[in-house]
Write a protein that holds these residues in place. Structure first.
Motif, PDB file in Angstrom:
ATOM      1  N   ILE A 237       0.857  -1.190   0.000  1.00 29.01           N
ATOM      2  CA  ILE A 237       0.000   0.000   0.000  1.00 29.01           C
ATOM      3  C   ILE A 237       0.890   1.235   0.000  1.00 29.01           C
ATOM      4  N   ASN A 238       0.572   2.190  -0.845  1.00 25.92           N
ATOM      5  CA  ASN A 238       1.330   3.439  -0.870  1.00 25.92           C
ATOM      6  C   ASN A 238       0.891   4.362   0.254  1.00 25.92           C
ATOM      7  N   LEU A 239       1.861   4.917   0.978  1.00 28.16           N
ATOM      8  CA  LEU A 239       1.579   5.903   2.020  1.00 28.16           C
ATOM      9  C   LEU A 239       2.061   7.268   1.544  1.00 28.16           C
ATOM     10  N   SER A 240       1.157   8.215   1.473  1.00 32.99           N
ATOM     11  CA  SER A 240       1.518   9.572   1.085  1.00 32.99           C
ATOM     12  C   SER A 240       2.389  10.213   2.163  1.00 32.99           C
ATOM     13  N   PRO A 241       3.352  11.056   1.774  1.00 30.74           N
ATOM     14  CA  PRO A 241       4.143  11.790   2.776  1.00 30.74           C
ATOM     15  C   PRO A 241       3.269  12.585   3.731  1.00 30.74           C
ATOM     16  N   ARG A 242       2.095  13.005   3.253  1.00 32.78           N
ATOM     17  CA  ARG A 242       1.198  13.799   4.107  1.00 32.78           C
ATOM     18  C   ARG A 242       0.692  13.017   5.304  1.00 32.78           C
ATOM     19  N   LEU A 243       0.687  11.681   5.213  1.00 30.75           N
ATOM     20  CA  LEU A 243       0.182  10.863   6.321  1.00 30.75           C
ATOM     21  C   LEU A 243       1.212  10.676   7.419  1.00 30.75           C
ATOM     22  N   LEU A 244       2.477  10.839   7.094  1.00 29.79           N
ATOM     23  CA  LEU A 244       3.526  10.537   8.051  1.00 29.79           C
ATOM     24  C   LEU A 244       3.718  11.623   9.091  1.00 29.79           C
ATOM     25  N   VAL A 245       2.961  12.699   8.981  1.00 25.01           N
ATOM     26  CA  VAL A 245       3.008  13.744  10.020  1.00 25.01           C
ATOM     27  C   VAL A 245       1.959  13.483  11.089  1.00 25.01           C
ATOM     28  N   HIS A 246       1.168  12.437  10.905  1.00 23.51           N
ATOM     29  CA  HIS A 246       0.107  12.102  11.868  1.00 23.51           C
ATOM     30  C   HIS A 246       0.472  10.822  12.619  1.00 23.51           C
ATOM     31  N   PRO A 247       0.956  10.914  13.852  1.00 20.08           N
ATOM     32  CA  PRO A 247       1.336   9.703  14.607  1.00 20.08           C
ATOM     33  C   PRO A 247       0.198   8.703  14.758  1.00 20.08           C
ATOM     34  N   GLU A 248      -1.071   9.175  14.722  1.00 16.81           N
ATOM     35  CA  GLU A 248      -2.196   8.251  14.905  1.00 16.81           C
ATOM     36  C   GLU A 248      -2.357   7.284  13.745  1.00 16.81           C
ATOM     37  N   ILE A 249      -1.675   7.544  12.626  1.00 16.94           N
ATOM     38  CA  ILE A 249      -1.797   6.656  11.478  1.00 16.94           C
ATOM     39  C   ILE A 249      -1.295   5.253  11.817  1.00 16.94           C
ATOM     40  N   VAL A 250      -0.356   5.157  12.757  1.00 17.70           N
ATOM     41  CA  VAL A 250       0.180   3.842  13.138  1.00 17.70           C
ATOM     42  C   VAL A 250      -0.925   2.974  13.721  1.00 17.70           C
ATOM     43  N   MET A 251      -1.667   3.507  14.687  1.00 19.88           N
ATOM     44  CA  MET A 251      -2.717   2.714  15.314  1.00 19.88           C
ATOM     45  C   MET A 251      -3.879   2.473  14.358  1.00 19.88           C
ATOM     46  N   GLN A 252      -4.155   3.402  13.456  1.00 16.21           N
ATOM     47  CA  GLN A 252      -5.229   3.200  12.488  1.00 16.21           C
ATOM     48  C   GLN A 252      -4.906   2.032  11.562  1.00 16.21           C
ATOM     49  N   ILE A 253      -3.651   1.946  11.129  1.00 14.76           N
ATOM     50  CA  ILE A 253      -3.244   0.824  10.278  1.00 14.76           C
ATOM     51  C   ILE A 253      -3.281  -0.481  11.076  1.00 14.76           C
ATOM     52  N   CYS A 254      -2.802  -0.439  12.305  1.00 12.58           N
ATOM     53  CA  CYS A 254      -2.823  -1.635  13.160  1.00 12.58           C
ATOM     54  C   CYS A 254      -4.250  -2.116  13.400  1.00 12.58           C
ATOM     55  N   ASP A 255      -5.170  -1.187  13.637  1.00 11.69           N
ATOM     56  CA  ASP A 255      -6.566  -1.561  13.869  1.00 11.69           C
ATOM     57  C   ASP A 255      -7.141  -2.286  12.656  1.00 11.69           C
ATOM     58  N   LEU A 256      -6.859  -1.785  11.462  1.00  7.06           N
ATOM     59  CA  LEU A 256      -7.355  -2.444  10.246  1.00  7.06           C
ATOM     60  C   LEU A 256      -6.717  -3.821  10.059  1.00  7.06           C
ATOM     61  N   GLN A 257      -5.438  -3.898  10.336  1.00 11.55           N
ATOM     62  CA  GLN A 257      -4.733  -5.182  10.190  1.00 11.55           C
ATOM     63  C   GLN A 257      -5.318  -6.235  11.131  1.00 11.55           C
ATOM     64  N   ARG A 258      -5.610  -5.840  12.367  1.00 12.63           N
ATOM     65  CA  ARG A 258      -6.187  -6.789  13.328  1.00 12.63           C
ATOM     66  C   ARG A 258      -7.635  -7.129  12.977  1.00 12.63           C
ATOM     67  N   ARG A 259      -8.370  -6.125  12.500  1.00  9.61           N
ATOM     68  CA  ARG A 259      -9.786  -6.356  12.169  1.00  9.61           C
ATOM     69  C   ARG A 259      -9.918  -7.438  11.105  1.00  9.61           C
ATOM     70  N   TYR A 260      -9.015  -7.442  10.146  1.00 13.58           N
ATOM     71  CA  TYR A 260      -9.102  -8.406   9.050  1.00 13.58           C
ATOM     72  C   TYR A 260      -8.171  -9.605   9.245  1.00 13.58           C
ATOM     73  N   ARG A 261      -7.585  -9.671  10.425  1.00 15.63           N
ATOM     74  CA  ARG A 261      -6.775 -10.833  10.833  1.00 15.63           C
ATOM     75  C   ARG A 261      -5.652 -11.135   9.852  1.00 15.63           C
ATOM     76  N   LEU A 262      -5.008 -10.099   9.381  1.00 19.27           N
ATOM     77  CA  LEU A 262      -3.834 -10.283   8.536  1.00 19.27           C
ATOM     78  C   LEU A 262      -2.594 -10.300   9.420  1.00 19.27           C
ATOM     79  N   ARG A 263      -1.596 -11.056   9.031  1.00 22.48           N
ATOM     80  CA  ARG A 263      -0.314 -10.966   9.710  1.00 22.48           C
ATOM     81  C   ARG A 263       0.356  -9.651   9.321  1.00 22.48           C
TER      82      ARG A 263
END
Length: 413
Positions: A237-263
């Motif tokens: 997945i491509n991450l825009s540079p604009r997203l990397l200024v938001h620390p909450e993006i880490v937990m948002q990605i983790c939440d999606l990964q856990r929701r869909y049970r992906l490693r």
């Protein structure tokens, strides 16, 4: 070649050359190759005037370098400035190093060859131009599409922008290893909207956050469905540079990964080196946290910036993705081939996986195999496709790609 791309290519061509003899020779070859309408221009200014007079862009431009008033280099730069994207082939009597250096001026330059143009070299040009048309949705008119912020916001909310998946295969065995999720928007009246039309709007208005999370969630859901059916693939997945200024993006990605049970290691997050140039910003920390969570990190478009080597020492990347500018046509360009080999060798020494994008020709694929590049993607392998299409393609990909396997690799049973 894709039939649609070839049809678009053979609709028309524009020959730009101040030599009447050379120009008429190129016109005759193009007509013999089945190109319906062949336009002529004696220099860059005439070429621009010809393009402006047409409702539809030429399917191919064949451009000389040395011309009066506006030369080939100036023409390419002006086309770039105006956002006009049509495949350009350089045909010049000048030395190869100069022709190769001009090829780097724009992504629309698909070939650089020495004069005289021949039937065989025209076939090379047509093949490269067809791959360009297949990879980049064509614009029927010169004006940019009338995309508004409200239209984009609505499309994101209604999930009208969906991921298509381009296969990434092992360069030796041609086994399917993963996919890259690419945003695709089919508008009910405008047709296919190219990403380079709506991504800049999303980034400049703050909608890139919602767009990325929407594409990511849809891609994760598709991967979860594939997992249940035994098709386990990595997804980039491509991450825009604009997203990397938001620390909450880490937990948002983790939440999606856990929701869909992906490693976590099944997910590869691609970032351009420009995302992490500022060592004092939040991007390095965000990327380090994502790596700590187990996600793969890929440095995208490697080699197109000024600080790639420095980024490899500062960020815990797991993959180096080589830009198509150093892949497409590498088999016939000594300087590009040297850079490609050096990049892959460096990645090996740093224990990074390598992915080459923009693989459109068999000769480039064989070169990647000889350099032991890990994976490749491009139109030679397959275009990006919707999830169900990819699943059907995956069922027969080993058979489809058997001719591309490394010569020393045993055939699949």
């Amino acid at each position: 070649m894709q039939a649609k791309a070839l049809s678009l290519l053979k609709r028309s061509a524009l020959i730009v050359d101040d030599s009447t003899v050379q120009r008429q020779h190129a016109v005759a070859l193009c007509r013999a190759a089945g190109i319906a309408a062949v336009h002529e221009a004696a220099d860059g200014l005439e070429a621009l005037a010809a393009i402006e007079s047409l409702d539809v862009l030429p399917g191919l431009l064949i451009v000389d370098l040395e011309m009066p008033r506006m030369d080939g280099i100036e023409l390419i730069e002006e086309l770039n400035r105006r956002g006009i994207r049509a495949p350009i082939a350089l045909v010049s009597s000048r030395e190869h190093p100069l022709i190769e250096s001009v090829q780097a001026l724009g992504h629309s330059v698909v070939a650089g060859l020495r004069k005289p143009l021949s039937r065989d070299t025209l076939e090379q040009i047509l093949s490269a131009a067809a791959a360009f048309h297949a990879a980049i949705p064509a614009r029927s008119r010169l004006l940019r599409l009338p995309i508004t912020v409200a239209m984009l916001r609505q499309a994101i909310a209604e999930r009208a922008i969906v991921p298509h998946f381009q296969p990434k295969v092992d360069t030796q065995s041609c086994a399917l290893r993963g996919v890259e999720a690419l945003a695709r928007w089919s508008h009910p009246t405008l047709g296919m909207v190219p990403p380079d039309e709506f991504i800049p709007i999303a980034e400049s208005t703050g909608l890139i956050h919602a767009l990325t999370l929407s594409i990511m969630e849809q891609a994760f859901a598709q991967c979860a469905a594939w997992n249940e059916q035994g098709l386990v693939l990595s997804v980039a997945i491509n991450l825009s540079p604009r997203l990397l200024v938001h620390p909450e993006i880490v937990m948002q990605i983790c939440d999606l990964q856990r929701r869909y049970r992906l490693r976590a290691e099944q997910v590869i997050l691609e970032v351009t080196e420009s995302s992490v140039v500022d060592a004092t910003g939040s991007a390095p920390g965000v990327l380090a946290r994502l790596r700590l969570k187990g996600f793969g990190l890929s440095i995208d478009d490697y080699g197109t910036g000024f600080s790639s080597l420095q980024q490899l020492t500062r960020i815990p990347f797991t993959e180096l993705k080589i830009d198509r500018a150093f892949v497409c046509g590498a088999h016939r360009r000594d300087s590009i081939r040297t850079i490609l080999e050096s990049a892959i060798d460096l990645a090996h020494r740093l224990q990074l996986a390598t992915v080459a994008e923009g693989v459109d020709a068999v000769d480039d694929w064989r070169l990647l195999q000889s350099f032991r590049c890990t994976q490749g993607q491009g139109w030679l392998i397959a275009p990006a496709m919707a999830g169900p299409e990819l699943q059907a393609w995956a069922a027969t990909c080993q058979e489809r790609l058997a001719p591309l396997q490394a010569p020393t690799h045993p055939s699949s049973p």
